[in-house]
Design a protein around this motif. Structure first.
Motif, PDB file in Angstrom:
ATOM      1  N   PHE A  42     -75.945 -45.091 -34.872  1.00 27.26           N
ATOM      2  CA  PHE A  42     -76.904 -45.132 -35.544  1.00 27.26           C
ATOM      3  C   PHE A  42     -77.809 -45.099 -35.149  1.00 27.26           C
ATOM      4  N   LEU A  43     -77.731 -44.880 -33.742  1.00 30.82           N
ATOM      5  CA  LEU A  43     -79.400 -44.163 -33.240  1.00 30.82           C
ATOM      6  C   LEU A  43     -79.657 -42.829 -33.754  1.00 30.82           C
ATOM      7  N   ALA A  44     -78.542 -42.419 -33.662  1.00 35.24           N
ATOM      8  CA  ALA A  44     -78.954 -40.807 -34.371  1.00 35.24           C
ATOM      9  C   ALA A  44     -79.171 -40.714 -35.529  1.00 35.24           C
ATOM     10  N   ALA A  45     -78.319 -42.107 -36.241  1.00 31.81           N
ATOM     11  CA  ALA A  45     -78.483 -42.159 -38.307  1.00 31.81           C
ATOM     12  C   ALA A  45     -80.035 -42.061 -38.295  1.00 31.81           C
ATOM     13  N   ALA A  46     -80.571 -43.277 -37.341  1.00 31.97           N
ATOM     14  CA  ALA A  46     -81.877 -44.460 -37.811  1.00 31.97           C
ATOM     15  C   ALA A  46     -82.498 -43.776 -38.409  1.00 31.97           C
ATOM     16  N   PRO A  47     -83.422 -42.271 -37.789  1.00 32.32           N
ATOM     17  CA  PRO A  47     -84.700 -41.920 -38.106  1.00 32.32           C
ATOM     18  C   PRO A  47     -84.198 -40.993 -38.952  1.00 32.32           C
ATOM     19  N   HIS A  48     -83.286 -40.549 -39.906  1.00 30.57           N
ATOM     20  CA  HIS A  48     -83.046 -40.779 -41.483  1.00 30.57           C
ATOM     21  C   HIS A  48     -83.094 -41.114 -42.141  1.00 30.57           C
ATOM     22  N   PHE A  49     -82.685 -42.397 -41.979  1.00 25.99           N
ATOM     23  CA  PHE A  49     -82.836 -43.951 -43.197  1.00 25.99           C
ATOM     24  C   PHE A  49     -83.462 -44.955 -42.570  1.00 25.99           C
ATOM     25  N   SER A  50     -84.565 -44.289 -41.791  1.00 24.05           N
ATOM     26  CA  SER A  50     -85.911 -45.530 -41.459  1.00 24.05           C
ATOM     27  C   SER A  50     -87.423 -45.730 -41.829  1.00 24.05           C
ATOM     28  N   ARG A  51     -87.965 -46.053 -42.029  1.00 25.64           N
ATOM     29  CA  ARG A  51     -89.183 -45.973 -42.339  1.00 25.64           C
ATOM     30  C   ARG A  51     -90.280 -46.408 -41.097  1.00 25.64           C
ATOM     31  N   LYS A  52     -89.438 -47.041 -40.186  1.00 24.56           N
ATOM     32  CA  LYS A  52     -90.267 -47.509 -39.104  1.00 24.56           C
ATOM     33  C   LYS A  52     -89.302 -46.641 -38.018  1.00 24.56           C
ATOM     34  N   PRO A  53     -89.076 -45.194 -38.441  1.00 26.74           N
ATOM     35  CA  PRO A  53     -87.810 -45.273 -36.608  1.00 26.74           C
ATOM     36  C   PRO A  53     -88.096 -45.584 -35.169  1.00 26.74           C
ATOM     37  N   ASN A  54     -89.887 -45.217 -34.953  1.00 29.22           N
ATOM     38  CA  ASN A  54     -89.803 -45.734 -34.115  1.00 29.22           C
ATOM     39  C   ASN A  54     -89.076 -47.176 -33.293  1.00 29.22           C
ATOM     40  N   LEU A  55     -89.436 -47.870 -34.341  1.00 27.77           N
ATOM     41  CA  LEU A  55     -89.370 -49.486 -34.102  1.00 27.77           C
ATOM     42  C   LEU A  55     -87.490 -49.468 -34.239  1.00 27.77           C
ATOM     43  N   THR A  56     -87.247 -49.208 -35.286  1.00 23.29           N
ATOM     44  CA  THR A  56     -85.429 -48.871 -35.239  1.00 23.29           C
ATOM     45  C   THR A  56     -84.914 -48.468 -34.099  1.00 23.29           C
ATOM     46  N   ALA A  57     -85.347 -46.957 -33.322  1.00 20.55           N
ATOM     47  CA  ALA A  57     -85.492 -46.782 -32.495  1.00 20.55           C
ATOM     48  C   ALA A  57     -85.260 -47.691 -30.811  1.00 20.55           C
ATOM     49  N   GLY A  58     -86.277 -48.591 -30.613  1.00 20.04           N
ATOM     50  CA  GLY A  58     -87.028 -48.720 -29.827  1.00 20.04           C
ATOM     51  C   GLY A  58     -86.209 -50.000 -29.732  1.00 20.04           C
ATOM     52  N   LEU A  59     -85.894 -50.966 -30.910  1.00 18.74           N
ATOM     53  CA  LEU A  59     -84.702 -51.809 -31.073  1.00 18.74           C
ATOM     54  C   LEU A  59     -83.358 -51.422 -30.384  1.00 18.74           C
ATOM     55  N   ALA A  60     -82.645 -50.154 -31.283  1.00 18.06           N
ATOM     56  CA  ALA A  60     -81.183 -49.771 -31.160  1.00 18.06           C
ATOM     57  C   ALA A  60     -81.637 -49.661 -29.646  1.00 18.06           C
ATOM     58  N   THR A  61     -82.333 -48.861 -29.323  1.00 20.40           N
ATOM     59  CA  THR A  61     -82.084 -48.751 -27.596  1.00 20.40           C
ATOM     60  C   THR A  61     -82.478 -49.761 -26.712  1.00 20.40           C
ATOM     61  N   PHE A  62     -83.221 -50.382 -26.007  1.00 13.04           N
ATOM     62  CA  PHE A  62     -82.817 -51.759 -26.012  1.00 13.04           C
ATOM     63  C   PHE A  62     -81.934 -52.267 -25.855  1.00 13.04           C
ATOM     64  N   PHE A  91     -79.522 -59.364 -29.666  1.00 11.50           N
ATOM     65  CA  PHE A  91     -80.280 -59.721 -31.051  1.00 11.50           C
ATOM     66  C   PHE A  91     -81.580 -59.175 -31.376  1.00 11.50           C
ATOM     67  N   ALA A  92     -81.578 -57.432 -30.286  1.00 12.79           N
ATOM     68  CA  ALA A  92     -82.094 -56.457 -30.511  1.00 12.79           C
ATOM     69  C   ALA A  92     -81.061 -55.710 -31.328  1.00 12.79           C
ATOM     70  N   LEU A  93     -80.262 -55.271 -31.213  1.00  9.04           N
ATOM     71  CA  LEU A  93     -79.628 -54.930 -32.537  1.00  9.04           C
ATOM     72  C   LEU A  93     -79.344 -55.137 -33.991  1.00  9.04           C
ATOM     73  N   ILE A  94     -79.419 -56.378 -33.683  1.00 11.48           N
ATOM     74  CA  ILE A  94     -80.071 -57.602 -34.931  1.00 11.48           C
ATOM     75  C   ILE A  94     -81.084 -56.917 -35.993  1.00 11.48           C
ATOM     76  N   GLY A  95     -82.139 -57.128 -35.133  1.00  8.98           N
ATOM     77  CA  GLY A  95     -83.017 -56.455 -34.744  1.00  8.98           C
ATOM     78  C   GLY A  95     -83.599 -55.171 -35.306  1.00  8.98           C
ATOM     79  N   ALA A  96     -82.441 -54.042 -35.058  1.00 11.02           N
ATOM     80  CA  ALA A  96     -82.354 -52.912 -35.387  1.00 11.02           C
ATOM     81  C   ALA A  96     -81.987 -52.580 -36.250  1.00 11.02           C
ATOM     82  N   TRP A  97     -80.966 -53.375 -36.776  1.00  8.34           N
ATOM     83  CA  TRP A  97     -80.530 -53.023 -38.599  1.00  8.34           C
ATOM     84  C   TRP A  97     -82.014 -53.456 -39.617  1.00  8.34           C
ATOM     85  N   LEU A  98     -81.973 -54.650 -39.174  1.00  9.00           N
ATOM     86  CA  LEU A  98     -82.810 -55.513 -39.961  1.00  9.00           C
ATOM     87  C   LEU A  98     -84.099 -54.761 -39.824  1.00  9.00           C
TER      88      LEU A  98
END
Length: 102
Positions: A42-62, A91-98
Motif C-alpha cells: 500500500f505504501l509503495a502504491a499510495a503516491p499513485h492513488f492519493s491526492r495527499k500522498p504525504n498524509l497517506t504515506a505518513g499515516l501508513a508508515t506510522f 487507527f493510523a492504518l485505517i486513517g491511511a486508507w481513508l
C-alpha cells in the motif's frame, strides 16, 4: 522498498527462526508480519492513488511501525505489555486508507 524488504526478512525469521516458548506468540508475530507486508505494498502504491500522498504515506508508515512493531516486540519478548501501541497503529492504518478519499 525498504519496508517491504524488512517485512520479507522478518517473515523469513518468523517462519524459520522464531521459536517462542509460548506458541500463542507465533500468531501475534504472523499477524504483525501480514499487516506489515500488506501495508508495505500500500505504501509503495499510495503516491499513485492519493491526492495527499504525504498524509497517506505518513499515516501508513506510522501505522506499520506502531502496529507491526508492537506485534513484533511483544511476540519476541513474549510480553503483551509491548503491544500497547498496536491500537494507535491500527487507527493510523485505517486513517491511511481513508485519506485516499480526500
Amino acid at each position: 522498498g525498504a519496508s517491504g524488504a524488512l517485512s520479507v526478512g522478518l517473515g523469513a525469521y518468523g517462519a524459520h527462526g522464531f521459536k517462542p516458548e509460548n506458541k500463542a506468540y507465533e500468531k501475534v508475530f504472523e499477524t504483525g508480519n501480514k499487516y506489515h507486508l500488506i501495508h508495505s505494498v500500500f505504501l509503495a502504491a499510495a503516491p499513485h492513488f492519493s491526492r495527499k500522498p504525504n498524509l497517506t504515506a505518513g499515516l501508513a508508515t506510522f501505522g506499520i511501525a506502531a502496529f507491526s512493531g508492537s506485534c513484533y516486540a511483544s511476540s519476541i519478548a513474549e510480553n503483551r505489555d509491548y503491544g500497547k501501541l498496536a491500537p494507535f497503529g491500527g487507527f493510523a492504518l485505517i486513517g491511511a486508507w481513508l485519506s485516499l478519499l480526500l
